[in-house]
Design a protein around this motif. Sequence first.
Motif, short mmCIF file in Angstrom:
data_model
loop_
_atom_site.label_atom_id
_atom_site.label_comp_id
_atom_site.label_asym_id
_atom_site.label_seq_id
_atom_site.Cartn_x
_atom_site.Cartn_y
_atom_site.Cartn_z
N ALA A 92 0.83 -1.20 0.00
CA ALA A 92 0.00 0.00 0.00
C ALA A 92 0.86 1.25 0.00
O ALA A 92 0.57 2.22 -0.70
N VAL A 93 1.94 1.23 0.78
CA VAL A 93 2.86 2.38 0.82
C VAL A 93 3.50 2.58 -0.56
O VAL A 93 3.59 3.71 -1.05
N GLN A 94 3.92 1.49 -1.20
CA GLN A 94 4.53 1.59 -2.54
C GLN A 94 3.54 2.15 -3.55
O GLN A 94 3.90 3.00 -4.38
N ILE A 95 2.30 1.70 -3.48
CA ILE A 95 1.27 2.19 -4.41
C ILE A 95 1.00 3.66 -4.16
O ILE A 95 0.88 4.45 -5.10
N ASN A 96 0.92 4.07 -2.89
CA ASN A 96 0.68 5.46 -2.57
C ASN A 96 1.80 6.35 -3.09
O ASN A 96 1.56 7.42 -3.65
N MET A 146 1.47 9.39 -5.92
CA MET A 146 1.97 10.75 -5.70
C MET A 146 2.95 11.16 -6.81
O MET A 146 2.89 12.27 -7.33
N ARG A 147 3.81 10.23 -7.20
CA ARG A 147 4.75 10.53 -8.29
C ARG A 147 4.02 10.77 -9.61
O ARG A 147 4.41 11.64 -10.39
N ALA A 148 2.97 10.02 -9.84
CA ALA A 148 2.17 10.22 -11.07
C ALA A 148 1.52 11.60 -11.07
O ALA A 148 1.51 12.28 -12.10
N PHE A 149 0.98 12.03 -9.93
CA PHE A 149 0.38 13.37 -9.85
C PHE A 149 1.41 14.45 -10.14
O PHE A 149 1.14 15.40 -10.88
N VAL A 150 2.59 14.31 -9.56
CA VAL A 150 3.66 15.28 -9.80
C VAL A 150 4.04 15.30 -11.27
O VAL A 150 4.19 16.36 -11.89
#
Length: 120
Positions: free
Chosen positions: A73-77, A81-85
Amino acid sequence: MYEIDTRSLKQAVRRNIDRFPTDFMFVVNENEINNMVSKNVIPSKSNFGGVFPFAFTEQGVAMLSSVLKSKKAVQINIAIMRAFVFVRQYALTHKDLTDKLKEIETKYDQQFNDIYEAIG
C-alpha cells in the motif's frame, strides 16, 4: 492488491470513513448481491459470509493506499503521488497543449449539454 487481509482493510476503512465518500466507496446491498448470484458472477450468497461487502471506485482504491499500512500500500501510494507530480509538471511544460484541451472542452461542453437535455 494491497497484500492485506479483508478484516484489516475493512477496519482501516471504518477508522477513516470520512476519506471514503459515496463516489469513492459504497456497500453492496442485498439486491446487488442477488443480482450477482443470478448472473453467476458469484456462485452463492454464502461467499459473503452474511456481510455486505465494500465496493470501491478508482478513487476509492487510490484512497485505500493512503490508509493501509502494508508495504504494498505504501509503494502504491508513493507511485500515485509521483504520477500526480509528473502530470502536473507535464501540464506546466506543455501549456499550449493544456490551453488547447481547455478550448476544446469549452467548445464541446455546451454541445454535449444540449444533447443531454434533448435526450432527457
